[in-house]
Design an enzyme around this catalytic site. Structure first.
Site: not given
Length: 344
Positions: A151-153, A256
């Site tokens: 998963i993204d930062k 997103r």
């Protein structure tokens, strides 16, 4: 040979750090400007220094920073040291382990932690923490120890990590075959009209900004990979909506990109333009309110809330759930208060 001519490195002694093929619609642009859009955390000075050292190749020829890129140019950035992300070092970083057994562990990742080392983030990542704790984690297809998915930062929430080769193969197959279950909670700009819906659109790198992904439709669909997101509206809060998103596929930045595609960019998602006031009034008071929300939640409003998969050894279907973290919860509460006030 003139003694002032710099000795350029032999390509055979170098390690490839970046490689790009220029898009067919690209207008002529200096290579230092072009690479700034494509290499994360790169400054123009750094790129110019790399060009000076003879590290930038176009179609296998060294170029200077004023070289103008053309469609279909093959750009490679080569250095004399291997990419830092290949030099993994264990670090004693606290991890919130939700569940662990001999085959796997489930981690609740806080926002701000990068999952794996990459350009500009060579330490302090979840992988650094994992290899400090565990010996001999199995590598995935990208040589990343333990990682089944990521998963993204700046997204918080649940991740499963494989501890054995068998678990890695079994879990990776579930993600590939879309039998794992993942639900994310997102706060997005605007009022989503339909109570539920499905977003379909192939996702791939944005042709003009490599740090973003975008949706490619119809004639251009082959530029991306198929992606499907199912959403359900949980709560309408005036100029923003709280939604649940269930992933059928796991493309980079999928929620997103898909939410932006339907006109509902994630709240405070700076990479996709959500850090601007996209909906609402022109009153200064409202502007102040939104800016306070941005301060409370200084990241995109996205949380990987639930995760479900079949256990690789027992075959039992396991489900995990984690509460929405404080920063996002406080932001939601503020919007609740604002929406109530507007209704009065």
């Amino acid at each position: 040979m003139d003694s002032h001519t710099p000795q350029l490195p032999d390509e055979n002694d170098l390690y490839e750090h970046h490689a790009f093929t220029v898009d067919k619609g690209q207008a002529p642009l200096r290579i230092d400007k072009y690479l700034m859009n494509f290499v994360e955390n790169a400054t123009r000075n750094k790129i110019q220094a790399a060009a000076k050292e003879g590290s930038i190749f176009v179609n296998d020829v060294v170029v200077k920073s004023n070289y103008k890129v053309k469609p279909f140019d093959k750009i490679r950035v080569l250095f004399s040291h291997p990419p830092f992300e290949n030099l993994l070092v264990g670090e004693d970083i606290p991890i919130d382990v939700v569940y662990e057994d001999d085959d796997l562990l489930v981690v609740n990742k806080e926002a701000g932690i990068v999952v794996h080392p990459g350009h500009g983030n060579y330490s302090g990542t979840l992988i650094n923490a994992l290899i400090y704790r565990f010996d001999n984690l199995p590598n995935n297809s990208s040589e990343r120890p333990g990682l089944v998915h990521r998963i993204d930062k700046d997204t918080s929430g649940l991740l499963v990590v494989a501890k054995t080769e068998e678990a890695m193969a079994h879990l990776s197959a579930q993600f590939a075959n879309k039998t794992s279950e993942r639900e994310y909670i997102a706060l997005v700009w605007g009022n989503i009209v339909d109570d539920k819906g499905t977003i379909e659109g192939n996702i791939g790198r944005h042709p003009k900004n490599r740090l973003q992904n975008t949706v490619f439709l119809d004639d251009e669909a082959e530029k991306g990979k198929p992606a499907v997101t199912h959403y359900t509206v949980l709560e309408r809060l005036g100029y923003v909506t709280l939604v649940s998103c269930k992933l059928e596929t796991g493309r980079t930045h999928q929620i997103r990109v898909h939410m932006k595609h339907i006109g509902h960019t994630l709240f405070n998602d700076a990479r996709y333009g959500g850090e601007k006031i996209l909906k609402g009034t022109t009153f200064t008071k409202y502007k102040q309110f939104v800016e306070n929300c941005f301060k409370i939640l200084p990241r995109q409003a996205l949380h990987a809330k639930t995760l479900g998969f079949e256990h690789p050894t027992t075959g039992k279907f396991m489900q995990f759930d984690t509460p929405i973290p404080d920063d996002m919860q406080q932001c939601i509460e503020k919007w609740r208060g604002y929406a109530k006030h507007q209704e009065m």
